[in-house]
Design an enzyme around this catalytic site. Structure first.
Site, short mmCIF file in Angstrom:
data_model
loop_
_atom_site.label_atom_id
_atom_site.label_comp_id
_atom_site.label_asym_id
_atom_site.label_seq_id
_atom_site.Cartn_x
_atom_site.Cartn_y
_atom_site.Cartn_z
N ASN A 34 0.83 -1.22 0.00
CA ASN A 34 0.00 0.00 0.00
C ASN A 34 0.86 1.26 0.00
O ASN A 34 0.34 2.37 0.05
CB ASN A 34 -0.97 0.00 1.20
N SER A 127 9.49 -12.60 14.53
CA SER A 127 10.59 -11.83 15.14
C SER A 127 11.08 -12.51 16.41
O SER A 127 10.29 -13.17 17.11
CB SER A 127 10.06 -10.43 15.46
N TYR A 152 2.92 -4.31 19.06
CA TYR A 152 3.63 -4.81 17.87
C TYR A 152 4.12 -6.24 18.10
O TYR A 152 3.87 -7.14 17.31
CB TYR A 152 4.81 -3.89 17.52
N LYS A 156 2.99 -10.26 16.49
CA LYS A 156 3.83 -11.34 15.94
C LYS A 156 3.45 -12.66 16.60
O LYS A 156 3.30 -13.69 15.93
CB LYS A 156 5.32 -11.04 16.18
N PHE A 221 21.67 3.55 24.39
CA PHE A 221 20.68 3.41 25.47
C PHE A 221 21.15 2.46 26.56
O PHE A 221 20.78 1.30 26.58
CB PHE A 221 19.34 2.96 24.89
C1 UD1 Z 1 13.16 -3.64 17.94
C2 UD1 Z 1 12.04 -4.42 18.54
C3 UD1 Z 1 11.81 -5.67 17.75
C4 UD1 Z 1 11.53 -5.33 16.33
C5 UD1 Z 1 12.66 -4.51 15.76
C6 UD1 Z 1 12.28 -4.06 14.37
C7 UD1 Z 1 12.00 -3.97 20.93
C8 UD1 Z 1 12.28 -4.51 22.29
N1 UD1 Z 1 12.33 -4.75 19.91
O1 UD1 Z 1 14.34 -4.40 18.09
O2 UD1 Z 1 10.72 -6.36 18.27
O3 UD1 Z 1 11.35 -6.49 15.58
O4 UD1 Z 1 12.89 -3.36 16.59
O5 UD1 Z 1 12.09 -2.74 14.23
O6 UD1 Z 1 11.52 -2.88 20.79
N2 UD1 Z 1 19.88 1.51 20.36
C9 UD1 Z 1 20.65 2.56 20.82
N3 UD1 Z 1 20.45 3.80 20.28
C10 UD1 Z 1 19.52 4.04 19.31
C11 UD1 Z 1 18.73 2.95 18.84
C12 UD1 Z 1 18.93 1.71 19.40
O7 UD1 Z 1 21.50 2.37 21.70
O8 UD1 Z 1 19.38 5.19 18.88
C13 UD1 Z 1 20.11 0.16 20.90
C14 UD1 Z 1 18.89 -0.46 21.56
O9 UD1 Z 1 18.84 -0.14 22.90
C15 UD1 Z 1 19.15 -1.95 21.30
C16 UD1 Z 1 19.94 -1.98 19.99
O10 UD1 Z 1 20.44 -0.66 19.81
O11 UD1 Z 1 19.97 -2.45 22.31
C17 UD1 Z 1 19.07 -2.35 18.81
O12 UD1 Z 1 17.93 -1.52 18.80
P1 UD1 Z 1 16.89 -1.50 17.60
O13 UD1 Z 1 17.59 -1.36 16.31
O14 UD1 Z 1 15.82 -0.49 17.93
O15 UD1 Z 1 16.27 -2.97 17.61
P2 UD1 Z 1 15.60 -3.80 18.79
O16 UD1 Z 1 15.17 -2.94 19.90
O17 UD1 Z 1 16.52 -4.92 19.10
#
Ligand code: UD1
Length: 344
Positions: A34, A127, A152, A156, A221
């Protein structure tokens, strides 16, 4: 020519890479999307990469009658790969009903239409979020699912259950549930990749946007987790490797090789990397220094999760092949390409 496959969400990030790999392996592809979170010109880039233009229909999977007509128009679709879904974790907390409606009803529509149109199998994009914080690492497919942290994540889990219940009821379909870990990177041609909508929530798009100067600083984070360097650990899987897993799974469905009518596979590398390790890997692979800062934990984050991919390795015969350096370089090349084209 192999069978005709419907790819929902086929202009999206993982969908577009999967369409290319399906076409490379001889499948004929019909995309339905879409365009709520992707662009129509992705179809042009798929054609540039694979040399084949997939059929594209702009349609919402909530539109049951539209889908019904699509199956009639493109007779002979034998398999579906269902990517189309809303996927922003934070937004799902704000708008739960939108997420439940989009993600559940789309799947139900497809399942209902499959027997009617002779579609034999469906691959569902699941996921590792279904495991929550696993008790044992690396996590295997038999680990228990945990209460979802967000609507979300819950969609899944529920969608996996919907498929299982439907097959159990005697529906004449087969299914493979692929539980992705953290897909990252872009096509080596830099013609396909992730196009984040607004401020990226996921690590890699935020990181590459920081590297190119769109964002001033990357926030890490938390560095007080119970991990070797204190930052969270994930299993980062190259998107092209992930796309290839879908082709192998589709071959398995089409060739009726499944041992059970619903099979589940972890799709990950089997290696956990911390956020800080990933940042340093990016700096080493690209030579670009990142401006980052440790900040507080993000609500809802899992401390550490990585895959035991043995089942996918041994049963599917699939294995993650790319190095993290190549994957990060591909993400960086894609970000630079977006800049060249004035997109981001
Ligand atoms: C998240 C979702 C997951 C989803 C996936 C797809 C959660 C708990 N999990 O995965 O279900 O399938 O997104 O979009 O929400 N981080 C930083 N700084 C940032 C962004 C992320 O430190 O600006 C860290 C996060 O804390 C994490 C890691 O990077 O430890 C990966 O984060 P991210 O890419 O958002 O993926 P998930 O949280 O693992």
């Amino acid at each position: 020519m192999k069978n005709k496959i419907l790819v929902t969400g086929g202009t999206g990030y993982i969908g577009s890479h999967t369409v290319v790999e399906l076409q490379n392996s001889g499948y004929e592809v019909v995309i339905v999307d879409n365009l709520s979170n992707s662009r129509a010109d992705v179809v042009d880039n798929i054609e540039k990469v694979s040399g084949i233009r997939p059929i594209f229909e702009q349609l919402d999977c909530l539109d049951y009658e539209g889908l019904n007509q699509l199956f009639t128009k493109h007779k002979g679709i034998k398999g579906i790969i269902h990517f189309a879904a809303s996927k922003a974790v934070g937004e799902s907390v704000q708008k739960p009903l939108l997420y439940y409606r989009n993600n559940l009803v789309s799947l139900i529509n497809l399942l209902e239409l499959m027997p009617k149109h002779g579609v034999e199998g469906i691959i569902f994009s699941s996921s590792c979020t279904v495991y929550g914080q696993p008790d044992i690492l690396p996590v295997t497919e038999s680990a228990p699912t945990k209460v979802a942290e967000s609507p979300y994540g819950n969609t899944k889990q529920i969608n996996e259950e919907i498929i299982r219940d439907y097959v159990k009821s005697g529906a004449p379909i087969r299914s493979v549930l692929l539980r992705y870990f953290n897909p990252i990177g872009a096509h080596p041609s830099a013609l396909l990749g992730e196009l984040p909508n607004g401020v990226p929530q996921n690590l890699i798009p935020f990181l590459t946007q920081t590297a190119i100067g769109i964002r001033e600083q990357l926030s890490v984070f938390g560095d007080d987790y119970n991990t070797p360097d204190g930052s969270c650990i994930r299993d980062y899987i190259n998107v092209v490797d992930l796309a290839k897993a879908h082709v192998i799974a589709m071959d398995r469905i089409m060739q009726q090789k499944q041992v059970e009518p619903v099979e589940v596979f972890n799709i990950g590398t089997g290696k956990g990397l911390s956020v800080l390790e990933l940042i340093h890997a990016f700096e080493n692979a690209t030579g670009v220094k990142l401006n980052y800062k440790i900040v507080g934990r993000r609500a809802g984050d899992i401390e550490q999760v990585w895959a035991n991919p043995d089942r996918a390795n041994n049963v599917l015969g699939w294995k993650a092949e790319s190095t993290i350096e190549d994957t990060l370089r591909s993400a960086w090349a894609w970000q630079q390409k977006l800049r060249e084209e004035g997109i981001q």
